[in-house]
Design a protein around this motif. Sequence first.
Motif, short mmCIF file in Angstrom:
data_model
loop_
_atom_site.label_atom_id
_atom_site.label_comp_id
_atom_site.label_asym_id
_atom_site.label_seq_id
_atom_site.Cartn_x
_atom_site.Cartn_y
_atom_site.Cartn_z
N ASN A 6 -23.02 5.22 -0.21
CA ASN A 6 -23.89 5.08 -1.38
C ASN A 6 -24.71 6.35 -1.61
O ASN A 6 -24.88 6.80 -2.76
CB ASN A 6 -24.83 3.88 -1.23
CG ASN A 6 -24.09 2.57 -1.31
OD1 ASN A 6 -23.05 2.48 -1.96
ND2 ASN A 6 -24.61 1.56 -0.63
N THR A 7 -25.21 6.94 -0.54
CA THR A 7 -25.98 8.17 -0.65
C THR A 7 -25.08 9.32 -1.11
O THR A 7 -25.47 10.14 -1.95
CB THR A 7 -26.64 8.51 0.69
OG1 THR A 7 -27.42 7.40 1.11
CG2 THR A 7 -27.53 9.73 0.56
N ILE A 12 -23.27 12.98 -5.51
CA ILE A 12 -22.19 13.50 -6.34
C ILE A 12 -22.46 13.23 -7.81
O ILE A 12 -22.29 14.11 -8.67
CB ILE A 12 -20.84 12.90 -5.89
CG1 ILE A 12 -20.46 13.43 -4.51
CG2 ILE A 12 -19.74 13.19 -6.90
CD1 ILE A 12 -19.30 12.72 -3.87
N VAL A 13 -22.89 12.03 -8.14
CA VAL A 13 -23.17 11.68 -9.54
C VAL A 13 -24.33 12.49 -10.07
O VAL A 13 -24.29 13.00 -11.20
CB VAL A 13 -23.43 10.17 -9.66
CG1 VAL A 13 -23.98 9.82 -11.04
CG2 VAL A 13 -22.16 9.39 -9.39
N GLY A 18 -26.24 16.83 -13.64
CA GLY A 18 -26.97 18.10 -13.79
C GLY A 18 -26.07 19.20 -14.31
O GLY A 18 -26.47 19.97 -15.19
N TYR A 19 -24.86 19.28 -13.80
CA TYR A 19 -23.90 20.29 -14.26
C TYR A 19 -23.57 20.07 -15.74
O TYR A 19 -23.55 21.02 -16.52
CB TYR A 19 -22.63 20.24 -13.41
CG TYR A 19 -21.55 21.15 -13.90
CD1 TYR A 19 -21.61 22.52 -13.69
CD2 TYR A 19 -20.46 20.65 -14.61
CE1 TYR A 19 -20.62 23.37 -14.15
CE2 TYR A 19 -19.47 21.48 -15.08
CZ TYR A 19 -19.55 22.84 -14.85
OH TYR A 19 -18.57 23.66 -15.32
N LEU A 20 -23.31 18.83 -16.13
CA LEU A 20 -22.99 18.54 -17.53
C LEU A 20 -24.18 18.85 -18.45
O LEU A 20 -23.98 19.30 -19.59
CB LEU A 20 -22.57 17.09 -17.68
CG LEU A 20 -21.21 16.74 -17.08
CD1 LEU A 20 -20.94 15.24 -17.21
CD2 LEU A 20 -20.10 17.54 -17.74
N MET A 21 -25.40 18.63 -17.99
CA MET A 21 -26.57 18.95 -18.80
C MET A 21 -26.70 20.46 -19.02
O MET A 21 -27.04 20.92 -20.12
CB MET A 21 -27.83 18.40 -18.15
CG MET A 21 -27.93 16.90 -18.23
SD MET A 21 -29.37 16.24 -17.37
CE MET A 21 -30.67 16.83 -18.41
N VAL A 22 -26.42 21.25 -17.99
CA VAL A 22 -26.47 22.71 -18.12
C VAL A 22 -25.38 23.19 -19.07
O VAL A 22 -25.63 24.02 -19.95
CB VAL A 22 -26.35 23.38 -16.74
CG1 VAL A 22 -26.12 24.87 -16.88
CG2 VAL A 22 -27.59 23.12 -15.91
N VAL A 23 -24.17 22.67 -18.94
CA VAL A 23 -23.07 23.07 -19.82
C VAL A 23 -23.38 22.70 -21.27
O VAL A 23 -23.15 23.49 -22.18
CB VAL A 23 -21.74 22.44 -19.34
CG1 VAL A 23 -20.65 22.63 -20.37
CG2 VAL A 23 -21.34 23.05 -18.02
N ALA A 24 -23.92 21.50 -21.48
CA ALA A 24 -24.25 21.08 -22.85
C ALA A 24 -25.37 21.95 -23.42
O ALA A 24 -25.33 22.31 -24.60
CB ALA A 24 -24.68 19.62 -22.85
N GLY A 25 -26.34 22.31 -22.62
CA GLY A 25 -27.42 23.19 -23.09
C GLY A 25 -26.92 24.57 -23.45
O GLY A 25 -27.36 25.16 -24.43
#
Length: 57
Positions: A6-7, A12-13, A18-25
């Motif tokens: 679970n941890t 990973i999620v 975070g990676y997707l937020m940086v790419v979208a920005g």
Amino acid sequence: MEFDPNTALLAIVTTGVGYLMVVAGLHKSLLEWRRSGRMCPSCGRVIQERVCAHCTR
């Protein structure tokens, strides 16, 4: 200490989001890649020294 799936899944999620937020920005131009040089506020040229050589002449 045992490996907790679970941890690991949470880490990973969170990293993926975070990676997707940086790419979208970057894609929406809300973020910019870091610039290597300083810009002169007066003439807009890249400053190599302590002060702008073009403006101090």
